[in-house]
Motif scaffolding. Sequence first.
Motif, PDB file in Angstrom:
ATOM      1  N   PRO A   1      22.914  63.576  46.645  1.00 14.72           N
ATOM      2  CA  PRO A   1      21.975  62.806  45.843  1.00 14.72           C
ATOM      3  C   PRO A   1      22.287  61.316  45.887  1.00 14.72           C
ATOM      4  N   THR A   2      21.273  60.507  45.939  1.00 16.30           N
ATOM      5  CA  THR A   2      21.497  59.069  46.017  1.00 16.30           C
ATOM      6  C   THR A   2      20.909  58.303  44.852  1.00 16.30           C
ATOM      7  N   GLY A   3      20.007  58.882  44.077  1.00 14.44           N
ATOM      8  CA  GLY A   3      19.393  58.172  42.956  1.00 14.44           C
ATOM      9  C   GLY A   3      20.389  57.876  41.858  1.00 14.44           C
ATOM     10  N   GLU A   4      20.294  56.697  41.273  1.00 16.50           N
ATOM     11  CA  GLU A   4      21.237  56.300  40.237  1.00 16.50           C
ATOM     12  C   GLU A   4      20.885  56.876  38.864  1.00 16.50           C
ATOM     13  N   GLU A   5      19.613  56.862  38.495  1.00  8.58           N
ATOM     14  CA  GLU A   5      19.204  57.275  37.159  1.00  8.58           C
ATOM     15  C   GLU A   5      19.421  58.756  36.875  1.00  8.58           C
ATOM     16  N   ASP A   6      19.132  59.596  37.836  1.00  7.43           N
ATOM     17  CA  ASP A   6      19.177  61.036  37.626  1.00  7.43           C
ATOM     18  C   ASP A   6      20.466  61.678  38.098  1.00  7.43           C
ATOM     19  N   THR A   7      21.490  60.872  38.363  1.00  6.37           N
ATOM     20  CA  THR A   7      22.730  61.419  38.885  1.00  6.37           C
ATOM     21  C   THR A   7      23.936  60.901  38.099  1.00  6.37           C
ATOM     22  N   VAL A   8      25.040  61.622  38.262  1.00  5.40           N
ATOM     23  CA  VAL A   8      26.330  61.236  37.700  1.00  5.40           C
ATOM     24  C   VAL A   8      27.356  61.383  38.809  1.00  5.40           C
ATOM     25  N   PRO A  15      45.764  67.522  43.919  1.00  5.60           N
ATOM     26  CA  PRO A  15      47.141  67.167  44.269  1.00  5.60           C
ATOM     27  C   PRO A  15      47.283  66.166  45.427  1.00  5.60           C
ATOM     28  N   ASN A  16      46.399  66.232  46.407  1.00  3.33           N
ATOM     29  CA  ASN A  16      46.541  65.341  47.561  1.00  3.33           C
ATOM     30  C   ASN A  16      45.553  64.177  47.551  1.00  3.33           C
ATOM     31  N   GLY A  17      45.043  63.801  46.376  1.00  2.00           N
ATOM     32  CA  GLY A  17      44.155  62.644  46.310  1.00  2.00           C
ATOM     33  C   GLY A  17      42.971  62.847  45.391  1.00  2.00           C
ATOM     34  N   ARG A  18      41.880  62.176  45.761  1.00  2.00           N
ATOM     35  CA  ARG A  18      40.648  62.246  44.973  1.00  2.00           C
ATOM     36  C   ARG A  18      39.460  62.471  45.885  1.00  2.00           C
ATOM     37  N   ILE A  19      38.472  63.176  45.360  1.00  2.00           N
ATOM     38  CA  ILE A  19      37.220  63.386  46.080  1.00  2.00           C
ATOM     39  C   ILE A  19      36.092  63.044  45.122  1.00  2.00           C
ATOM     40  N   SER A  20      35.156  62.247  45.592  1.00  2.00           N
ATOM     41  CA  SER A  20      34.044  61.805  44.757  1.00  2.00           C
ATOM     42  C   SER A  20      32.748  62.414  45.268  1.00  2.00           C
ATOM     43  N   ARG A  21      31.886  62.808  44.334  1.00  2.00           N
ATOM     44  CA  ARG A  21      30.597  63.393  44.700  1.00  2.00           C
ATOM     45  C   ARG A  21      29.593  63.082  43.601  1.00  2.00           C
ATOM     46  N   ARG A  22      28.387  62.757  43.983  1.00  2.00           N
ATOM     47  CA  ARG A  22      27.309  62.489  43.043  1.00  2.00           C
ATOM     48  C   ARG A  22      26.497  63.785  42.867  1.00  2.00           C
ATOM     49  N   PHE A  23      26.258  64.157  41.604  1.00  2.00           N
ATOM     50  CA  PHE A  23      25.483  65.348  41.272  1.00  2.00           C
ATOM     51  C   PHE A  23      24.254  64.950  40.458  1.00  2.00           C
ATOM     52  N   LYS A  25      21.814  65.271  37.384  1.00  2.00           N
ATOM     53  CA  LYS A  25      22.095  65.593  35.990  1.00  2.00           C
ATOM     54  C   LYS A  25      21.572  66.964  35.590  1.00  2.00           C
ATOM     55  N   ASN A  26      20.595  67.503  36.329  1.00  2.00           N
ATOM     56  CA  ASN A  26      20.054  68.813  35.975  1.00  2.00           C
ATOM     57  C   ASN A  26      20.791  69.969  36.673  1.00  2.00           C
ATOM     58  N   GLN A  27      21.802  69.676  37.472  1.00  2.00           N
ATOM     59  CA  GLN A  27      22.610  70.736  38.076  1.00  2.00           C
ATOM     60  C   GLN A  27      23.561  71.297  37.025  1.00  2.00           C
ATOM     61  N   THR A  28      23.892  72.578  37.149  1.00  2.00           N
ATOM     62  CA  THR A  28      24.757  73.224  36.162  1.00  2.00           C
ATOM     63  C   THR A  28      26.229  73.091  36.556  1.00  2.00           C
ATOM     64  N   LEU A  29      27.088  73.337  35.571  1.00  2.00           N
ATOM     65  CA  LEU A  29      28.528  73.342  35.839  1.00  2.00           C
ATOM     66  C   LEU A  29      28.865  74.438  36.847  1.00  2.00           C
ATOM     67  N   PRO A  74      27.607  62.619  30.439  1.00  2.00           N
ATOM     68  CA  PRO A  74      26.520  61.638  30.391  1.00  2.00           C
ATOM     69  C   PRO A  74      26.812  60.376  31.200  1.00  2.00           C
ATOM     70  N   ILE A  75      28.086  60.131  31.476  1.00  4.33           N
ATOM     71  CA  ILE A  75      28.472  58.987  32.319  1.00  4.33           C
ATOM     72  C   ILE A  75      29.405  59.499  33.409  1.00  4.33           C
ATOM     73  N   ASN A  76      29.685  58.647  34.384  1.00  5.89           N
ATOM     74  CA  ASN A  76      30.607  59.017  35.467  1.00  5.89           C
ATOM     75  C   ASN A  76      31.924  59.489  34.869  1.00  5.89           C
ATOM     76  N   GLN A  77      32.541  60.463  35.529  1.00  3.97           N
ATOM     77  CA  GLN A  77      33.705  61.114  34.940  1.00  3.97           C
ATOM     78  C   GLN A  77      34.751  61.430  36.006  1.00  3.97           C
ATOM     79  N   VAL A  78      36.030  61.305  35.627  1.00  2.00           N
ATOM     80  CA  VAL A  78      37.141  61.750  36.464  1.00  2.00           C
ATOM     81  C   VAL A  78      37.574  63.106  35.918  1.00  2.00           C
TER      82      VAL A  78
END
Length: 86
Positions: A1-8, A15-23, A25-29, A74-78
């Motif tokens: 996903p690339t949209g800013e408003e509808d994504t988080v 253990p070996n670092g960090r991985i970032s992904r945009r989801f 907001k209507n996707q489930t856990l 509701p906002i970006n999260q680690v």
Amino acid sequence: PTGEEDTVNLVFQIPNGRISRRFFKNQTLEEVKYWVSLNRIVRNPESNPNFSITSHFPKRTYIEMEKTVGELFPINQVLLIKDESK
């Protein structure tokens, strides 16, 4: 996903670092957890599906699989991926 408003943006601390992904907001856990498994962020997910998604602050383990990303984050999260097999 690339949209800013509808994504988080969720950052998964592993253990070996960090991985970032945009989801969306209507996707489930449940979908987020599936993505973590599918992308092998957890070591050997097929033999060990026992992991949890947690946060440092507030200290919380996310278990509400039917809730949406927008409801939980509701906002970006680690987030931490915690191996529950140990």
